[in-house]
Design a protein around this motif. Structure first.
Motif, PDB file in Angstrom:
ATOM      1  N   LYS A  28       0.830  -1.209   0.000  1.00 54.89           N
ATOM      2  CA  LYS A  28       0.000   0.000   0.000  1.00 54.89           C
ATOM      3  C   LYS A  28       0.860   1.254   0.000  1.00 54.89           C
ATOM      4  O   LYS A  28       0.556   2.230  -0.680  1.00 54.89           O
ATOM      5  CB  LYS A  28      -0.945  -0.008   1.197  1.00 54.89           C
ATOM      6  N   LYS A  30       3.920   1.556  -1.197  1.00 54.98           N
ATOM      7  CA  LYS A  30       4.544   1.669  -2.515  1.00 54.98           C
ATOM      8  C   LYS A  30       3.519   2.161  -3.540  1.00 54.98           C
ATOM      9  O   LYS A  30       3.828   3.007  -4.370  1.00 54.98           O
ATOM     10  CB  LYS A  30       5.127   0.337  -2.927  1.00 54.98           C
ATOM     11  N   HIS A  31       2.301   1.647  -3.465  1.00 52.52           N
ATOM     12  CA  HIS A  31       1.243   2.050  -4.392  1.00 52.52           C
ATOM     13  C   HIS A  31       0.922   3.536  -4.206  1.00 52.52           C
ATOM     14  O   HIS A  31       0.750   4.273  -5.175  1.00 52.52           O
ATOM     15  CB  HIS A  31      -0.003   1.195  -4.162  1.00 52.52           C
ATOM     16  N   ARG A  32       0.862   3.995  -2.944  1.00 50.51           N
ATOM     17  CA  ARG A  32       0.570   5.399  -2.661  1.00 50.51           C
ATOM     18  C   ARG A  32       1.681   6.292  -3.214  1.00 50.51           C
ATOM     19  O   ARG A  32       1.422   7.329  -3.813  1.00 50.51           O
ATOM     20  CB  ARG A  32       0.429   5.611  -1.158  1.00 50.51           C
ATOM     21  N   LYS A  34       3.646   5.634  -5.707  1.00 51.82           N
ATOM     22  CA  LYS A  34       3.569   5.608  -7.167  1.00 51.82           C
ATOM     23  C   LYS A  34       2.469   6.541  -7.668  1.00 51.82           C
ATOM     24  O   LYS A  34       2.637   7.223  -8.663  1.00 51.82           O
ATOM     25  CB  LYS A  34       3.319   4.173  -7.642  1.00 51.82           C
ATOM     26  N   GLN A  35       1.360   6.604  -6.943  1.00 58.84           N
ATOM     27  CA  GLN A  35       0.268   7.494  -7.341  1.00 58.84           C
ATOM     28  C   GLN A  35       0.700   8.954  -7.294  1.00 58.84           C
ATOM     29  O   GLN A  35       0.239   9.771  -8.076  1.00 58.84           O
ATOM     30  CB  GLN A  35      -0.929   7.312  -6.408  1.00 58.84           C
ATOM     31  N   HIS A  36       1.590   9.283  -6.372  1.00 64.53           N
ATOM     32  CA  HIS A  36       2.036  10.664  -6.214  1.00 64.53           C
ATOM     33  C   HIS A  36       3.261  10.984  -7.060  1.00 64.53           C
ATOM     34  O   HIS A  36       3.830  12.058  -6.933  1.00 64.53           O
ATOM     35  CB  HIS A  36       2.302  10.972  -4.742  1.00 64.53           C
ATOM     36  N   GLY A  37       3.666  10.062  -7.902  1.00 68.97           N
ATOM     37  CA  GLY A  37       4.738  10.332  -8.847  1.00 68.97           C
ATOM     38  C   GLY A  37       6.139  10.148  -8.316  1.00 68.97           C
ATOM     39  O   GLY A  37       7.084  10.666  -8.893  1.00 68.97           O
ATOM     40  N   SER A  40       8.121   8.378 -11.046  1.00 71.03           N
ATOM     41  CA  SER A  40       7.811   8.834 -12.391  1.00 71.03           C
ATOM     42  C   SER A  40       9.082   9.265 -13.120  1.00 71.03           C
ATOM     43  O   SER A  40       9.568  10.374 -12.934  1.00 71.03           O
ATOM     44  CB  SER A  40       6.824   9.998 -12.336  1.00 71.03           C
TER      45      SER A  40
END
Length: 58
Positions: A28, A30-32, A34-37, A40
């Protein structure tokens, strides 16, 4: 025999339940991120490209 605990993954030992909880939390986080860039590379490339345009090479 160890006491079995019912989790969302079925009946597991307390040690397995603790490991599953740790992995779920890690995923969770790591996923969070990734969502915030945070991971990226495309955004980092765009910033670098913009810097290159401002200062052309001689």
């Amino acid at each position: 025999m160890a006491k079995m605990t019912n989790t969302k993954y079925g009946y597991v030992t307390p040690q397995e339940a603790e490991m599953d909880a740790h992995l779920d939390k890690w995923y969770k986080d790591k996923h969070r991120a990734k969502q915030h860039g945070a991971f990226s590379l495309d955004r980092k490339r765009r910033k670098q490209h913009a810097k290159d345009k401002k200062m052309p090479l001689s």
